[in-house]
Design a protein around this motif. Structure first.
Motif, PDB file in Angstrom:
ATOM      1  N   LEU A 298       0.837  -1.192   0.000  1.00 49.82           N
ATOM      2  CA  LEU A 298       0.000   0.000   0.000  1.00 49.82           C
ATOM      3  C   LEU A 298       0.874   1.245   0.000  1.00 49.82           C
ATOM      4  O   LEU A 298       1.878   1.308   0.713  1.00 49.82           O
ATOM      5  CB  LEU A 298      -0.891  -0.003   1.245  1.00 49.82           C
ATOM      6  CG  LEU A 298      -1.925   1.107   1.326  1.00 49.82           C
ATOM      7  CD1 LEU A 298      -3.075   0.815   0.362  1.00 49.82           C
ATOM      8  CD2 LEU A 298      -2.445   1.237   2.744  1.00 49.82           C
ATOM      9  N   VAL A 299       0.508   2.227  -0.802  1.00 48.79           N
ATOM     10  CA  VAL A 299       1.216   3.503  -0.864  1.00 48.79           C
ATOM     11  C   VAL A 299       0.263   4.594  -0.404  1.00 48.79           C
ATOM     12  O   VAL A 299      -0.867   4.682  -0.891  1.00 48.79           O
ATOM     13  CB  VAL A 299       1.693   3.793  -2.311  1.00 48.79           C
ATOM     14  CG1 VAL A 299       2.314   5.170  -2.410  1.00 48.79           C
ATOM     15  CG2 VAL A 299       2.644   2.709  -2.788  1.00 48.79           C
ATOM     16  N   ILE A 300       0.696   5.406   0.551  1.00 52.98           N
ATOM     17  CA  ILE A 300      -0.064   6.579   0.977  1.00 52.98           C
ATOM     18  C   ILE A 300       0.654   7.782   0.382  1.00 52.98           C
ATOM     19  O   ILE A 300       1.851   7.973   0.609  1.00 52.98           O
ATOM     20  CB  ILE A 300      -0.121   6.705   2.518  1.00 52.98           C
ATOM     21  CG1 ILE A 300      -0.619   5.419   3.165  1.00 52.98           C
ATOM     22  CG2 ILE A 300      -0.959   7.918   2.912  1.00 52.98           C
ATOM     23  CD1 ILE A 300      -2.057   5.075   2.894  1.00 52.98           C
ATOM     24  N   ARG A 301      -0.079   8.578  -0.385  1.00 55.25           N
ATOM     25  CA  ARG A 301       0.546   9.703  -1.094  1.00 55.25           C
ATOM     26  C   ARG A 301      -0.448  10.849  -1.232  1.00 55.25           C
ATOM     27  O   ARG A 301      -1.649  10.673  -1.039  1.00 55.25           O
ATOM     28  CB  ARG A 301       1.041   9.249  -2.460  1.00 55.25           C
ATOM     29  CG  ARG A 301      -0.095   8.753  -3.364  1.00 55.25           C
ATOM     30  CD  ARG A 301       0.362   8.591  -4.800  1.00 55.25           C
ATOM     31  NE  ARG A 301      -0.655   7.998  -5.638  1.00 55.25           N
ATOM     32  CZ  ARG A 301      -1.727   8.645  -6.123  1.00 55.25           C
ATOM     33  NH1 ARG A 301      -1.922   9.913  -5.846  1.00 55.25           N
ATOM     34  NH2 ARG A 301      -2.602   8.018  -6.901  1.00 55.25           N
TER      35      ARG A 301
ATOM     36  N   GLU B 254      -3.173   3.971  -2.174  1.00 56.32           N
ATOM     37  CA  GLU B 254      -3.132   3.344  -3.490  1.00 56.32           C
ATOM     38  C   GLU B 254      -2.611   1.919  -3.356  1.00 56.32           C
ATOM     39  O   GLU B 254      -1.611   1.672  -2.686  1.00 56.32           O
ATOM     40  CB  GLU B 254      -2.217   4.150  -4.415  1.00 56.32           C
ATOM     41  CG  GLU B 254      -2.138   3.619  -5.823  1.00 56.32           C
ATOM     42  CD  GLU B 254      -1.178   4.435  -6.665  1.00 56.32           C
ATOM     43  OE1 GLU B 254      -0.044   3.982  -6.853  1.00 56.32           O
ATOM     44  OE2 GLU B 254      -1.559   5.540  -7.106  1.00 56.32           O
ATOM     45  N   LEU B 255      -3.296   1.001  -4.014  1.00 62.30           N
ATOM     46  CA  LEU B 255      -2.919  -0.404  -3.980  1.00 62.30           C
ATOM     47  C   LEU B 255      -2.944  -0.932  -5.407  1.00 62.30           C
ATOM     48  O   LEU B 255      -3.972  -0.870  -6.075  1.00 62.30           O
ATOM     49  CB  LEU B 255      -3.901  -1.191  -3.102  1.00 62.30           C
ATOM     50  CG  LEU B 255      -3.603  -2.655  -2.860  1.00 62.30           C
ATOM     51  CD1 LEU B 255      -2.265  -2.835  -2.140  1.00 62.30           C
ATOM     52  CD2 LEU B 255      -4.727  -3.272  -2.039  1.00 62.30           C
ATOM     53  N   GLY B 256      -1.811  -1.395  -5.876  1.00 57.25           N
ATOM     54  CA  GLY B 256      -1.735  -1.930  -7.231  1.00 57.25           C
ATOM     55  C   GLY B 256      -2.143  -0.919  -8.289  1.00 57.25           C
ATOM     56  O   GLY B 256      -2.763  -1.282  -9.284  1.00 57.25           O
ATOM     57  N   GLY B 257      -1.831   0.342  -8.069  1.00 57.19           N
ATOM     58  CA  GLY B 257      -2.169   1.391  -9.029  1.00 57.19           C
ATOM     59  C   GLY B 257      -3.582   1.924  -8.921  1.00 57.19           C
ATOM     60  O   GLY B 257      -3.961   2.827  -9.652  1.00 57.19           O
TER      61      GLY B 257
ATOM     62  N   VAL C 135     -12.615   4.202   2.962  1.00 60.59           N
ATOM     63  CA  VAL C 135     -11.935   3.152   2.215  1.00 60.59           C
ATOM     64  C   VAL C 135     -12.995   2.415   1.407  1.00 60.59           C
ATOM     65  O   VAL C 135     -14.093   2.142   1.903  1.00 60.59           O
ATOM     66  CB  VAL C 135     -11.201   2.186   3.172  1.00 60.59           C
ATOM     67  CG1 VAL C 135     -10.613   1.000   2.423  1.00 60.59           C
ATOM     68  CG2 VAL C 135     -10.107   2.927   3.937  1.00 60.59           C
ATOM     69  N   ASP C 136     -12.686   2.107   0.168  1.00 59.65           N
ATOM     70  CA  ASP C 136     -13.571   1.325  -0.697  1.00 59.65           C
ATOM     71  C   ASP C 136     -14.001   0.073   0.066  1.00 59.65           C
ATOM     72  O   ASP C 136     -13.169  -0.604   0.687  1.00 59.65           O
ATOM     73  CB  ASP C 136     -12.794   0.951  -1.962  1.00 59.65           C
ATOM     74  CG  ASP C 136     -13.599   0.163  -2.975  1.00 59.65           C
ATOM     75  OD1 ASP C 136     -14.246  -0.838  -2.591  1.00 59.65           O
ATOM     76  OD2 ASP C 136     -13.557   0.517  -4.157  1.00 59.65           O
TER      77      ASP C 136
END
Length: 161
Positions: free
Chosen positions: A5-8, A70-73, A97-98
């Protein structure tokens, strides 16, 4: 917890996805949902439309105060915040969150990243408001997990005229 997971910071190309997540989350909770389900009050805008407009304003006026997970783009969550420089309080606003990605620690990671941002920008305190209904119980668990303590409870009165 999701390892890749990317937090941006949010980018303009994320906006529609953020609005989709917000509409999904708040179509089943919050004041507009309660008004619609308990009293049949919708007006010209559904709860999902109202939240889309609110989040759109934040994205246009304060895009620097929105982060995404973001997860997997794919953007799978977001969080908005505000900074009160005078009182040194960072305020967490809207976050969701979705539904397909809940219960994996994504909300917790978003909140922890917001707290890091608050500290980096000189805030001394952090604050968040949440409802006391069952739909917001997962959010309350995230906030408590991240170290928030209840300050006060809230009641909203409403009546038909």
């Amino acid at each position: 917890m999701v390892e890749d997971l990317v937090i941006r910071p949010a980018r303009r190309e994320d906006y529609e996805r953020i609005l989709e997540i917000a509409a999904e989350a708040w179509s089943r909770q919050g004041m507009n949902h309660l008004l619609a389900t308990r009293f049949g009050i919708v007006g010209s805008k559904t709860p999902a439309r109202r939240i889309r407009e609110t989040i759109s304003r934040i994205l246009e006026e304060k895009p620097q105060n929105v982060i995404v997970a973001e997860l997997g783009g794919e953007v799978v969550g977001f969080l908005t915040f505000d900074l009160d420089h005078d009182r040194k309080i960072g305020h967490i606003g809207y976050n969701a969150v979705d539904s397909r990605y809940r219960n994996r620690g994504i909300g917790t990671r978003l909140v922890r990243r917001a707290l890091e941002i608050f500290k980096a920008r000189g805030m001394k305190y952090a604050m968040v408001f949440t409802w006391l209904d069952e739909a917001h119980a997962p959010a309350r668990r995230v906030y408590e997990k991240c170290g928030f303590k209840p300050l006060m409870t809230h009641i909203t009165y409403f009546m038909k005229l």
